[in-house]
Structures are given as structure tokens and as C-alpha cells.
Design a protein around this motif. Structure first.
Motif, short mmCIF file in Angstrom:
data_model
loop_
_atom_site.label_atom_id
_atom_site.label_comp_id
_atom_site.label_asym_id
_atom_site.label_seq_id
_atom_site.Cartn_x
_atom_site.Cartn_y
_atom_site.Cartn_z
N THR A 242 0.84 -1.20 0.00
CA THR A 242 0.00 0.00 0.00
C THR A 242 0.87 1.25 0.00
OG1 THR A 242 -1.79 -1.13 1.16
CG2 THR A 242 -1.78 1.27 1.27
N PHE A 243 1.88 1.30 0.85
CA PHE A 243 2.74 2.48 0.96
C PHE A 243 3.54 2.68 -0.32
CE2 PHE A 243 5.84 5.32 2.99
CZ PHE A 243 4.99 6.09 3.76
N GLN A 244 4.02 1.60 -0.93
CA GLN A 244 4.75 1.71 -2.20
C GLN A 244 3.84 2.28 -3.28
OE1 GLN A 244 8.28 -1.54 -2.29
NE2 GLN A 244 6.31 -2.36 -2.80
N ALA A 245 2.61 1.81 -3.33
CA ALA A 245 1.67 2.30 -4.34
C ALA A 245 1.33 3.78 -4.12
CB ALA A 245 0.40 1.46 -4.32
N LEU A 246 1.18 4.19 -2.87
CA LEU A 246 0.83 5.58 -2.57
C LEU A 246 1.99 6.55 -2.76
CD1 LEU A 246 -1.30 5.08 0.67
CD2 LEU A 246 -2.14 5.77 -1.59
N GLN A 247 3.19 6.13 -2.38
CA GLN A 247 4.35 7.03 -2.40
C GLN A 247 5.24 6.87 -3.63
OE1 GLN A 247 4.77 9.50 -0.25
NE2 GLN A 247 2.92 8.87 0.78
N GLY A 248 5.10 5.76 -4.35
CA GLY A 248 5.94 5.53 -5.51
C GLY A 248 7.39 5.25 -5.15
N LEU A 249 7.63 4.79 -3.94
CA LEU A 249 8.98 4.46 -3.47
C LEU A 249 9.13 2.96 -3.30
CD1 LEU A 249 9.28 7.15 -0.66
CD2 LEU A 249 10.35 7.24 -2.91
N LYS A 250 10.37 2.50 -3.35
CA LYS A 250 10.65 1.09 -3.13
C LYS A 250 11.05 0.87 -1.67
CE LYS A 250 13.12 -2.79 -4.83
NZ LYS A 250 14.30 -3.43 -4.96
N ALA A 251 10.50 -0.16 -1.06
CA ALA A 251 10.82 -0.48 0.33
C ALA A 251 12.22 -1.06 0.44
CB ALA A 251 9.81 -1.49 0.87
N GLU A 252 12.90 -0.70 1.53
CA GLU A 252 14.20 -1.27 1.86
C GLU A 252 13.98 -2.27 2.98
OE1 GLU A 252 16.74 2.00 2.93
OE2 GLU A 252 16.17 3.12 1.15
N PRO A 253 14.28 -3.56 2.76
CA PRO A 253 14.05 -4.55 3.82
C PRO A 253 14.91 -4.28 5.04
CG PRO A 253 14.97 -5.58 1.83
CD PRO A 253 14.86 -4.12 1.57
N HIS A 254 14.38 -4.60 6.21
CA HIS A 254 15.10 -4.46 7.48
C HIS A 254 15.23 -5.83 8.12
CE1 HIS A 254 14.14 0.06 8.22
NE2 HIS A 254 14.48 -0.18 6.97
N GLY B 65 16.42 11.37 4.22
CA GLY B 65 17.06 11.24 5.52
C GLY B 65 16.13 10.90 6.67
N SER B 66 14.84 11.05 6.50
CA SER B 66 13.87 10.61 7.52
C SER B 66 13.31 9.27 7.08
CB SER B 66 12.72 11.61 7.66
OG SER B 66 13.04 12.62 8.54
N LEU B 67 13.31 8.33 8.00
CA LEU B 67 12.88 6.98 7.67
C LEU B 67 11.47 6.73 8.17
CD1 LEU B 67 13.73 4.10 6.65
CD2 LEU B 67 14.33 3.64 9.03
N THR B 68 10.63 6.16 7.34
CA THR B 68 9.34 5.63 7.77
C THR B 68 9.48 4.12 7.70
OG1 THR B 68 8.10 7.52 6.93
CG2 THR B 68 6.87 5.50 7.29
N ALA B 69 9.43 3.48 8.86
CA ALA B 69 9.64 2.04 8.95
C ALA B 69 8.34 1.34 9.34
CB ALA B 69 10.72 1.73 9.98
N PHE B 70 8.19 0.14 8.84
CA PHE B 70 7.03 -0.71 9.14
C PHE B 70 7.52 -1.98 9.82
CE2 PHE B 70 5.46 2.04 5.85
CZ PHE B 70 4.15 2.26 6.19
#
Length: 82
Positions: A21-33, A52-57
Motif C-alpha cells: 500500500t505504501f509503495q503504491a501511494l508514495q511511488g517508493l521502493k521499500a528497503e528490507p530491514h 534522511g527521515s525513515l518511515t519504517a514498518f
């Protein structure tokens, strides 16, 4: 002086749904943690870097850590780290 939060964490029950959902809304690729990327053991997750600000799930199937207990009780939580 405070310039803003270092990162924002949104703990979720369904990690893959939240990331999609977040990738579709923001157009960004998730970085695995990895588990070691989080403050508590037993977490898995991914994050998105916004200049520089991280939004983590983070997500946890283990009710023995604080995030897992909160998710089991309430379903989701958002918290920030300075």
C-alpha cells in the motif's frame, strides 16, 4: 535545535499489505530491514527513506516483545524516534 523526527515507525500486523500500500501511494521502493535493525528482538520489517527521515514498518508475530504485545492488543501503533 530540533529539525524533525529522525524516523517514524508504524507497527503493522500484515507487513506485506502495508508495504504494498505504501509503495503504491508514495511511488517508493521499500528497503528490507533485518531483526538487528530494530530496537526489539523478534521484529521484521521494511522502511522508506524520505530525504534522511525513515518511515519504517515493523511487524512481529511474537507477543513477547513490546511491539508484538501492542499489536496483539490494539492492532497497530505509530511511534517516533528522536
Amino acid at each position: 535545535m530540533i529539525n524533525g523526527p529522525f524516523d517514524v515507525n508504524i507497527a503493522v500486523n500484515d507487513l506485506y499489505e502495508a508495504i504494498g500500500t505504501f509503495q503504491a501511494l508514495q511511488g517508493l521502493k521499500a528497503e528490507p530491514h533485518e531483526e538487528g535493525d530494530f530496537s526489539f528482538t523478534g521484529l521484521k520489517g521494511a522502511g522508506f527513506d524520505f530525504d534522511g527521515s525513515l518511515t519504517a514498518f515493523p511487524s512481529s508475530e511474537n507477543e513477547e516483545n513490546p511491539v508484538g504485545r501492542f499489536l496483539a492488543k490494539r492492532g497497530r501503533v505509530c511511534y517516533s524516534s528522536p
